[in-house]
Design an enzyme around this catalytic site. Structure first.
Site, short mmCIF file in Angstrom:
data_model
loop_
_atom_site.label_atom_id
_atom_site.label_comp_id
_atom_site.label_asym_id
_atom_site.label_seq_id
_atom_site.Cartn_x
_atom_site.Cartn_y
_atom_site.Cartn_z
N GLU A 142 0.80 -1.24 0.00
CA GLU A 142 0.00 0.00 0.00
C GLU A 142 0.83 1.28 0.00
O GLU A 142 0.58 2.19 0.78
CB GLU A 142 -0.95 -0.02 1.22
CG GLU A 142 -1.88 -1.23 1.20
CD GLU A 142 -2.76 -1.33 2.43
OE1 GLU A 142 -2.65 -0.48 3.32
OE2 GLU A 142 -3.58 -2.28 2.49
N ASN A 164 2.07 -5.21 -3.18
CA ASN A 164 0.66 -5.49 -2.89
C ASN A 164 -0.09 -4.19 -2.59
O ASN A 164 0.41 -3.34 -1.85
CB ASN A 164 0.61 -6.41 -1.64
CG ASN A 164 -0.75 -6.99 -1.37
OD1 ASN A 164 -1.35 -7.59 -2.26
ND2 ASN A 164 -1.24 -6.83 -0.15
N HIS A 181 -10.41 -5.75 -2.50
CA HIS A 181 -11.50 -5.58 -1.53
C HIS A 181 -12.61 -4.82 -2.25
O HIS A 181 -12.52 -3.60 -2.42
CB HIS A 181 -11.03 -4.77 -0.31
CG HIS A 181 -10.02 -5.46 0.53
ND1 HIS A 181 -10.31 -6.59 1.27
CD2 HIS A 181 -8.71 -5.20 0.76
CE1 HIS A 181 -9.23 -6.97 1.92
NE2 HIS A 181 -8.24 -6.15 1.62
N GLU A 214 -6.45 -10.46 -1.39
CA GLU A 214 -7.28 -10.22 -0.21
C GLU A 214 -8.75 -10.10 -0.60
O GLU A 214 -9.49 -9.25 -0.11
CB GLU A 214 -6.82 -8.94 0.52
CG GLU A 214 -5.36 -8.97 0.93
CD GLU A 214 -4.89 -7.74 1.70
OE1 GLU A 214 -5.75 -6.96 2.15
OE2 GLU A 214 -3.67 -7.57 1.83
N ASP A 231 -12.50 -9.97 -1.06
CA ASP A 231 -13.80 -10.05 -0.38
C ASP A 231 -14.71 -9.06 -1.08
O ASP A 231 -14.25 -8.04 -1.61
CB ASP A 231 -13.71 -9.80 1.14
CG ASP A 231 -12.95 -8.54 1.53
OD1 ASP A 231 -12.75 -7.66 0.69
OD2 ASP A 231 -12.57 -8.43 2.71
#
Ligand code: G3I
Length: 459
Positions: free
Chosen positions: A169, A211, A248, A277, A279
């Site tokens: 990030e 990432n 996400h 990740e 979701d």
């Protein structure tokens, strides 16, 4: 699969039942068993992903839940990769400077590797979840402390971690395309490559990933900024092997229709791509299926990790974004993902590129212009091809070129390129590099269309 260029660090050491179902899946891939979804299909996410050219299907794992048998029953049955959700972060592994703490991370690694699952290390360098001592540091002292952390932690887990999220990030949200301001960024713009170089030295066999989140939409400034950094790293030999798209997805940041373009564009830079990740708010089966199919369609998309097992395990449990209900039941999205994995890669056109790419004749510029632009077809790969264009008759030219959707230009050189809103028409002006410019076009499934020059004008 130990070749750095092909994906996962090693073939997953599969559980015995998984070996059986993986073998069945390979029969599918070989066309021996033709019908998807039949009795021979793999019945768990990890096994069905493994049958797709050794991909992984992983989950975030919390050490504190390893004593919950309902949790471990699903974990052990379904997944072939794990990411410690918090236990490898800086505040967990170096709570006091130079005092390292690995107990919780070691428990997850032992559990996973004991079952033949691969481990994704998350994360070595990040602006967030820094211990207090690091938050208070700056300048060269912080740079040295960060590099020491990377070296110590990657050395501790050497040989046990297949992939590291080396840096997490580091880019700002919004339209700036800039690096995120942080104490690490303020140590100098080269902090990211310094972290990657230290990680490679500490664990030469781990795949090293960058990432980030909100890097799913291909046209987003943040996605483009990360793309340019990875391109720059590859050009300069900075050791990077993979890019993680956290993915996400929420109501405000939903699955984008150009997601596959993002995956294939990063892959075309020569790195693996991981969905790290995943979701999705309310777990719609359609979006989960699309993500799965997009990954299967891109050879270098090596796997998917969901950010938790049951909805109750999620960092945003109120949105029920995962594949299992809080009581451990399989949701509709679970079934859709498993079916997509068992069906295999969706059609993306021929994998063997035409040996002689079709040529596109130069067009006569419309009235008023006194330049001519002509196309020279370049190298053709399975998923993309190069084109160069030479302009004669002027040095102050403007060339317009149409691209046929879903094809998209991913890389350009030796010109100043601007795009129409739909991304299908580009306008190119000289940038001081001469009268020949070029670009790479991702086929995105259409392997026959080729760029068309629609105008060459002078100014
Ligand atoms: O374990 C303590 C507990 O003892 C304490 O009582 C409680 C009080 O707040 O905190 C607990 O720790 C929390 C930890 O999750 C474990 O539940 C932390 O406060 C909380 O900040 C932490 O949140 C994590 C978050 O990263 C922190 O940034 C989430 O679990 C984790 O899912 C989330 O993961 C991140 C990825 O690393 C990077 N990408 C985004 C993703 C979602 O935010």
């Amino acid at each position: 699969m130990s070749d750095r260029s092909t994906g996962a660090a090693t073939w997953p050491r599969l559980k015995r039942p998984a070996l059986v179902v993986a073998a069945v899946g390979l029969l599918f891939a070989a066309g021996v068993v033709a019908l998807p979804g039949t009795a021979g299909a793999a019945t768990t996410l990890g096994a069905s992903a493994a049958a797709r050219d050794g991909r992984f299907f992983g989950t975030a794992v919390a050490a504190g839940k390893l004593s919950d048998s309902a949790y471990t029953t699903i974990l052990d049955r379904e997944f072939n990769a794990v990411t410690p959700e918090n236990e490898m972060k800086i505040d967990a592994t170096e709570p006091q400077q130079n005092q390292f703490s690995y107990a919780n991370a070691d428990r997850i690694v032992a559990h996973a590797r004991g079952l033949g699952m691969q481990v994704r290390g998350h994360t070595l360098a990040w602006h967030s979840q820094q211990p207090g001592w690091m938050q208070n540091m700056s300048g060269s002292a912080l740079r040295q402390a960060m590099l020491n952390h990377v070296t110590q932690v990657a050395t501790h887990f050497r040989g046990q971690v297949a992939w590291w999220d080396v840096v997490n990030e580091a880019f700002a949200d919004g339209s700036s395309g800039a690096r995120r301001d942080s104490n690490l960024q303020r140590t100098g713009n080269d902090w990211i490559e310094a972290a990657f170089t230290a990680a490679r030295a500490a664990d030469p066999n781990a795949k090293l990933c960058y990432n980030d989140y909100n890097t799913d939409n291909w046209t987003a400034a943040k996605t483009q900024a990360v793309y340019r950094m990875v391109q720059d790293f590859k050009n300069r030999g900075v050791p990077i092997d993979c890019v993680g798209l956290q993915s996400h997805f929420t109501g405000g940041s939903s699955y984008p229709s150009n997601y596959r373009t993002t995956l294939s564009s990063f892959a075309a830079l020569g790195v693996d791509v991981h969905i790290t990740e995943l979701d999705i708010t309310n777990a719609p089966a359609t979006a989960y299926t699309s993500v799965t199919n997009d990954c299967l369609a891109v050879a270098r998309c090596r796997g998917i990790t969901v950010w938790g097992i049951r909805d109750s395990d999620s960092w945003r449990s109120g949105e029920s974004p995962l594949l299992f209900t809080s009581s451990g039941g399989k949701k509709a999205a679970y079934t859709s993902v498993l079916t997509a994995l068992n069906n295999g890669a969706p059609p993306t056109g021929p994998t063997t590129p035409p040996t002689t790419p079709p040529t596109v004749p130069p067009t006569t510029p419309p009235g008023g212009g006194s330049c001519t632009a002509s196309i020279t077809p370049g190298t053709v790969w399975a998923d993309r091809y190069n084109t160069t264009v030479t302009v004669t008759g002027s040095t102050t030219w403007t060339v317009t070129i149409d691209i046929t959707a879903p094809q998209k230009v991913s890389t350009t050189w030796n010109g100043t390129f601007t795009w129409s809103n739909n991304g299908n028409t580009m306008t190119i002006k000289p940038n001081g590099s001469g009268n020949t410019f070029g670009f790479t076009t991702m086929t995105n499934g259409n392997t026959t269309a080729r760029p068309r020059i629609t105008a060459c004008t002078t100014s």
